[in-house]
Structures are given as structure tokens and as C-alpha cells.
Design a protein around this motif. Structure first.
Motif: not given
Length: 259
Positions: A40-47, A75-80, A87-96
């Protein structure tokens, strides 16, 4: 930091610049070599503070460029070998951009009075006039599975348009997304919608409308050929060089037609 062992690979605490902002991510692969157990690959990123102007310039989006800065997590997960099962989840907030106000759910009387005092748009109507780098604010929360993108209660605002939405879409198809719109200027709102449809590959122009109001409805079908149903209310509505006053209507919009 890299840890590479016979049973796993871990790349952690990786950092980079990202379109004027910063990013941090972890990437892992595990387990290796276990019979009957997929890797399983797991990729977790914050920006943080990603420039939407730089990002949309890089993507060369047709119809809409954005201004503001985005901060979020994904966050994303998948089998090679089985990316379709991701499958994954996330959120993004934007400031003008600094000093730029955006629309709220409720129209403030002083803001409405100032808008209604503005003269009509000068010159021949241009259905594809650019909004420039459109300032936005908002927060979008989502989850992914092999079939659906599911949107938790989220919102996005421009200087004259506020949108709340939730629901799900099969990656742009078979969508069912209830939404609410508050518009200080229906022309700006229509230009934004036309820009979004153009970005998704369906070149669309705005129509010459004006006024303010609200719309509560649902978007169905695909992002490129949507069907929109709902209840509309408007104030000082303008079309065909005529002010039609205030009104309400139950409407359906599809294939460029409204009924």
C-alpha cells in the motif's frame, strides 16, 4: 528523511516550495514481500500559502484565473498497481488577497445600496469578458473513494458571489450537489459560472443579466453538461436593457436553456 528496509520504504519530512508557498509531505510503501498482502502507498501532504495566481497560470486554465492563497491537507492511499481503488480525504482553505473583501451569505444593506448606485456596464456586452485574476475565499472539505468525490459542507466566495455546497460527484459525472448562492451582481455570478464550465472543457459565455438575489437548488449530471434545478429570487433584475424589478421563480437550466 529516508528509511529503506526489506519490508518497507518511508520518505518523511520532505519539504519544498510550491507556487509561492510551502509544502511538506510523507510517502510510504509497505509491506514488501508478504505473500497475499498487497503493498500500500500512502501519500500525506500539507501545504501553506500557495499562490492561486501562480498555480492557475501554470495550469493555463482557460476561462478563469484566480487570486488568493491556499492552505490545506490531502491524504491518499492505494494499492500498488491499483490506482483506480484510491481513497483519500482532505480540506483546503483559501484567503483572498490582502485588503480584498468577499461576499457573505447575507447581503448587507449598505453594500447593496452601493452596488445598485453603480452605472450599467458600458459598451456592447461581451459574453466572454475576463474577470482578471478573480479574488476568492473559502473552505472545501472532501473525501475520495473509487467511485465518488464526496463534499462535506463547504463554501467559496468572490467579491460579489457567495456559494455554499455539499454532495457528491463521480469525478465530474453523475453529480448531485445541493447548493445555495447569494449574489450581489448576477452578471458577475454568471461570468464565474461560465468560467468554471470553460475550465472543465465546455467553453461557455455569460448572458447579459443584472440585479441581486439568491438561488437554492441542486446541480445534477456532469460538470460539463449540468442540469440545475432550484428556486430563484431576485431584486432589480435587468435583462434586454430593461429593469424587470423584483421576482421569484422555480427554474431548471440545461443545455443553455432555462425553463
Amino acid at each position: 528523511s529516508v528509511l529503506w528496509l526489506p519490508d518497507r520504504l518511508e520518505i518523511t519530512n520532505a519539504t519544498s516550495g510550491l507556487y509561492g508557498g510551502t509544502a511538506r509531505f510523507d510517502y510510504t510503501l509497505a509491506p514488501f514481500g508478504r505473500k497475499g498482502v498487497p503493498t500500500t502507498a500512502r501519500w500525506d501532504v500539507s501545504y501553506r500559502d500557495v499562490s492561486l495566481a501562480s498555480l492557475t497560470d501554470f495550469l493555463e486554465t482557460e476561462g478563469l484565473r484566480l487570486a488568493g492563497r491556499a492552505t490545506g491537507h490531502n491524504h491518499l492511499e492505494w494499492e500498488l498497481g491499483r490506482w483506480a481503488g484510491r481513497r483519500g480525504r482532505g480540506e483546503v482553505s483559501v484567503a483572498p488577497p490582502a485588503g480584498q473583501a468577499t461576499m457573505t451569505r447575507d447581503i448587507q444593506p449598505d453594500v447593496l445600496a452601493a452596488e445598485e448606485a453603480l452605472p450599467p456596464e458600458a459598451g456592447p456586452f461581451n459574453p466572454r469578458a475576463s474577470l482578471g485574476y478573480l479574488p476568492i475565499a473559502g473552505r472545501v472539505v472532501y473525501a475520495l473513494d473509487p467511485e465518488w468525490i464526496t463534499l462535506a459542507p463547504s463554501w467559496v466566495a468572490t467579491p460579489k458571489t457567495y456559494v455554499e455546497f455539499q454532495g457528491r460527484t463521480a469525478y465530474g459525472e453523475r453529480s448531485q450537489i445541493p447548493f445555495h448562492v447569494t449574489s450581489l451582481d448576477w452578471l458577475e455570478s454568471d461570468r464565474v459560472l461560465a468560467g468554471i464550465m470553460t475550465v472543465f472543457g465546455s467553453p461557455t459565455g455569460a448572458v447579459a443579466v443584472g440585479g441581486s438575489g439568491q438561488f437554492d437548488g441542486v446541480m445534477l449530471r456532469s460538470f460539463t453538461r449540468p442540469r440545475i434545478e432550484g428556486r430563484f429570487s431576485g431584486r432589480n433584475m435587468r435583462a434586454w436593457d430593461t429593469n424587470w424589478g423584483d421576482g421569484t421563480a422555480q427554474v431548471a437550466i440545461e443545455n443553455g436553456y432555462a425553463i
